[in-house]
Scaffold this active site. Sequence first.
Site, PDB file in Angstrom:
ATOM      1  N   SER A 127       0.836  -1.193   0.000  1.00 48.66           N
ATOM      2  CA  SER A 127       0.000   0.000   0.000  1.00 48.66           C
ATOM      3  C   SER A 127       0.880   1.256   0.000  1.00 48.66           C
ATOM      4  O   SER A 127       1.700   1.425  -0.896  1.00 48.66           O
ATOM      5  CB  SER A 127      -0.956  -0.042   1.202  1.00 48.66           C
ATOM      6  OG  SER A 127      -2.002   0.876   1.055  1.00 48.66           O
ATOM      7  N   HIS A 240      -7.957  -4.807  -2.298  1.00 54.06           N
ATOM      8  CA  HIS A 240      -6.714  -4.465  -1.598  1.00 54.06           C
ATOM      9  C   HIS A 240      -6.278  -5.609  -0.689  1.00 54.06           C
ATOM     10  O   HIS A 240      -5.099  -5.787  -0.438  1.00 54.06           O
ATOM     11  CB  HIS A 240      -6.960  -3.195  -0.773  1.00 54.06           C
ATOM     12  CG  HIS A 240      -5.713  -2.451  -0.390  1.00 54.06           C
ATOM     13  ND1 HIS A 240      -4.759  -2.045  -1.305  1.00 54.06           N
ATOM     14  CD2 HIS A 240      -5.280  -2.008   0.822  1.00 54.06           C
ATOM     15  CE1 HIS A 240      -3.797  -1.388  -0.682  1.00 54.06           C
ATOM     16  NE2 HIS A 240      -4.074  -1.362   0.611  1.00 54.06           N
TER      17      HIS A 240
END
Length: 264
Positions: A127, A240
């Site tokens: 991330s 994600h």
Amino acid sequence: MVNEQNGKIIEVHRFPSPNPHVELREITYLSNGLRVKGMLAEPKIKGNYDGFLYLRGGIKNVGMVRPSRIAQFASEGFIVFAPYYRGNQGGEGNEDFAGEDREDAFSAFLLLKSYPGVEKVHIFGFSRGGVMALLTGLKYPEAASIVTWGGVSDMFLTYEERNDLRKMLKRVIGGTPTKYPERYEERTPLNGLEKLTIPVLIIHGVNDDNVSVEHAYRLERRLKMLNKPVECWYFTDFTHYFPPVVNRKIAKDLSKWMKFQIKR
């Protein structure tokens, strides 16, 4: 000016390990004069291993380093160090989202590089850690490889896509991309990749709403345009966060990929 104390370990505390084959320690180390904390994981069987710099995502308590994740990579045969970044868990200073706090990643790289038993050092970013990983790879061309998983590559794009993060970004960066484009530019490694000499693996879920797959596509396009070594693993069904079974499999696969880069 480089601070010669960067990466120096000044405190070590044992930490309960979720894996019987891995030892965990919480480390306090120096980063440009600040006492910053992080977690170190190493296999209990002593020997020489590659280093694995784990650069977390999020900010503050969002995306904190998880002992089980660090132990998972150590069990693949790495000595893993994961900085918490400045201002977290009792560390000094304040995070600024890949601004000055990139120094915490740089100092962590030096810590691993000089750690007993460590041979080559690989860089992994998840991330927000994707930007940190690329910046660290540009700083230290001796790194063995870079893996960015669900990684940010363009801070302008993050501001554009994530309405919910704009307030935080304006606070830590000091304003909007319109007002301070240079501050977002210096946090966007895409334009400095000419100098990158390290093989890159990009892992991304195509349905990612936290960090859109466009970040991965932009990084891939730029690296290919510059004829840099890059491999991409895109997963059309995932966001994600990947399902645990798939996540563990990819962790094993990327560990093998890292080790293969050493043999090339």
